[in-house]
Design a protein around this motif. Structure first.
Motif, mmCIF file in Angstrom:
data_model
loop_
_atom_site.group_PDB
_atom_site.id
_atom_site.type_symbol
_atom_site.label_atom_id
_atom_site.label_comp_id
_atom_site.label_asym_id
_atom_site.label_seq_id
_atom_site.Cartn_x
_atom_site.Cartn_y
_atom_site.Cartn_z
ATOM 1 N N ALA A 111 0.811 -1.219 0.000
ATOM 2 C CA ALA A 111 0.000 0.000 0.000
ATOM 3 C C ALA A 111 0.846 1.273 0.000
ATOM 4 C CB ALA A 111 -0.956 0.009 1.183
ATOM 5 N N ARG A 112 2.006 1.234 0.641
ATOM 6 C CA ARG A 112 2.841 2.438 0.679
ATOM 7 C C ARG A 112 3.354 2.801 -0.707
ATOM 8 N NH1 ARG A 112 6.104 2.120 6.425
ATOM 9 N NH2 ARG A 112 4.214 1.973 7.667
ATOM 10 N N GLU A 113 3.737 1.797 -1.494
ATOM 11 C CA GLU A 113 4.185 2.060 -2.866
ATOM 12 C C GLU A 113 3.027 2.580 -3.713
ATOM 13 O OE1 GLU A 113 6.821 -0.655 -0.807
ATOM 14 O OE2 GLU A 113 4.680 -0.846 -1.212
ATOM 15 N N LEU A 159 -4.382 -4.478 -5.609
ATOM 16 C CA LEU A 159 -4.039 -3.368 -6.491
ATOM 17 C C LEU A 159 -2.538 -3.254 -6.713
ATOM 18 C CD1 LEU A 159 -6.499 -0.666 -5.152
ATOM 19 C CD2 LEU A 159 -6.684 -1.990 -7.268
ATOM 20 N N THR A 160 -2.201 -2.924 -7.917
ATOM 21 C CA THR A 160 -0.848 -2.528 -8.311
ATOM 22 C C THR A 160 -0.998 -1.141 -8.905
ATOM 23 O OG1 THR A 160 -1.110 -3.362 -10.555
ATOM 24 C CG2 THR A 160 -0.252 -4.920 -8.893
ATOM 25 N N PRO A 161 0.082 -0.414 -9.084
ATOM 26 C CA PRO A 161 -0.054 0.895 -9.735
ATOM 27 C C PRO A 161 -0.745 0.796 -11.099
ATOM 28 C CG PRO A 161 2.059 0.764 -8.646
ATOM 29 C CD PRO A 161 1.438 -0.606 -8.540
ATOM 30 N N ASP A 162 -0.380 -0.199 -11.906
ATOM 31 C CA ASP A 162 -1.006 -0.333 -13.226
ATOM 32 C C ASP A 162 -2.490 -0.648 -13.125
ATOM 33 O OD1 ASP A 162 1.376 0.215 -14.503
ATOM 34 O OD2 ASP A 162 1.898 -1.897 -14.818
ATOM 35 N N ARG A 163 -2.859 -1.541 -12.214
ATOM 36 C CA ARG A 163 -4.277 -1.901 -12.075
ATOM 37 C C ARG A 163 -5.077 -0.714 -11.552
ATOM 38 N NH1 ARG A 163 -7.871 -4.857 -8.479
ATOM 39 N NH2 ARG A 163 -9.532 -5.636 -9.810
ATOM 40 N N ALA A 193 -5.699 1.693 -14.341
ATOM 41 C CA ALA A 193 -6.753 1.193 -15.234
ATOM 42 C C ALA A 193 -8.137 1.403 -14.622
ATOM 43 C CB ALA A 193 -6.525 -0.285 -15.534
ATOM 44 N N LEU A 194 -8.273 1.161 -13.324
ATOM 45 C CA LEU A 194 -9.560 1.361 -12.660
ATOM 46 C C LEU A 194 -9.949 2.836 -12.628
ATOM 47 C CD1 LEU A 194 -9.105 -1.172 -9.729
ATOM 48 C CD2 LEU A 194 -10.800 -1.335 -11.580
ATOM 49 N N MET A 195 -8.969 3.705 -12.455
ATOM 50 C CA MET A 195 -9.251 5.132 -12.469
ATOM 51 C C MET A 195 -9.694 5.581 -13.869
ATOM 52 S SD MET A 195 -6.179 6.437 -9.948
ATOM 53 C CE MET A 195 -6.583 8.181 -10.027
#
Length: 197
Positions: free
Chosen positions: A125-127, A176-180, A183-185
């Motif tokens: 979550a911190r990343e 969640l990953t940054p990429d996912r 995409a959701l945003m």
């Protein structure tokens, strides 16, 4: 964290004669939190205040109803609330500003709340937080200058086995990953654009 708005009204206000029982009866879709495109309507706000004024401890239910309808509580409501409830303007203002979930300005079109609980932090979550803050250019409890996104923190969505988790426009997403998350945003923004057409 967004609770099912129908359950709140059904459980808290079942005995009020003529009170709307669901979000749909109050004039908007189930699960929505006011339409940020709706201007504050003094007459409608007055009707909401009158509906709940007879409750013991009516201030909180009225504030929730106003925010449910408009997405925020306009400062124009403070004098009316003070008069109807026989409270000072300072008392009304104090309650609105004490509870961070009450907004005093129209909300952004989209709300992102990142889980900051230990379980989510232990799995990335911190990343995710660093990525989102860099992407949006804002910190927690702020909105992007264009009014598209607000960023909030939440402490446990009960989705610990699927962390890191976040709420996007009131919907829980996990793993969640940054990429996912990006995409959701994008999906949320595309859905908003379709609804506006």
């Amino acid at each position: 964290m967004r609770l099912d708005p129908n359950s709140l009204w059904v459980q808290v206000f079942p005995l009020i004669e003529g009170a709307p029982r669901t979000m749909a009866e109050r004039g908007h879709e189930t699960g929505s939190a006011g339409n940020p495109n709706d201007a504050w309507d003094v007459a409608e706000a007055g009707r909401i205040i009158e509906t709940y004024r007879g409750l013991d401890g009516a201030l909180m239910p009225i504030l929730h109803a106003l925010q449910d309808r408009f997405g925020y509580i306009d400062d124009k409501a403070v004098p009316d609330l003070a008069e109807v409830l026989n409270l000072s303007r300072a008392e009304i203002h104090g309650v609105i500003t004490f509870y961070h979930d009450f907004r005093r300005t129209p909300p952004a079109r989209h709300a992102l709340h990142l889980c900051r609980a230990e379980a989510c932090q232990s799995v990335g979550a911190r990343e995710l937080e660093v990525h989102v803050k860099r992407k949006l250019g804002i910190d927690y409890h702020h909105e992007t200058p264009d009014g598209r996104w607000s960023l909030g923190a939440i402490y446990c969505l009960g989705n610990c086995a699927c962390g890191p988790s976040a709420l996007i426009d009131g919907e829980t997403h996990g793993r969640l990953t940054p990429d996912r998350l990006d995409a959701l945003m994008r999906e949320a923004e595309a859905g908003h654009a379709e609804a506006a057409e």
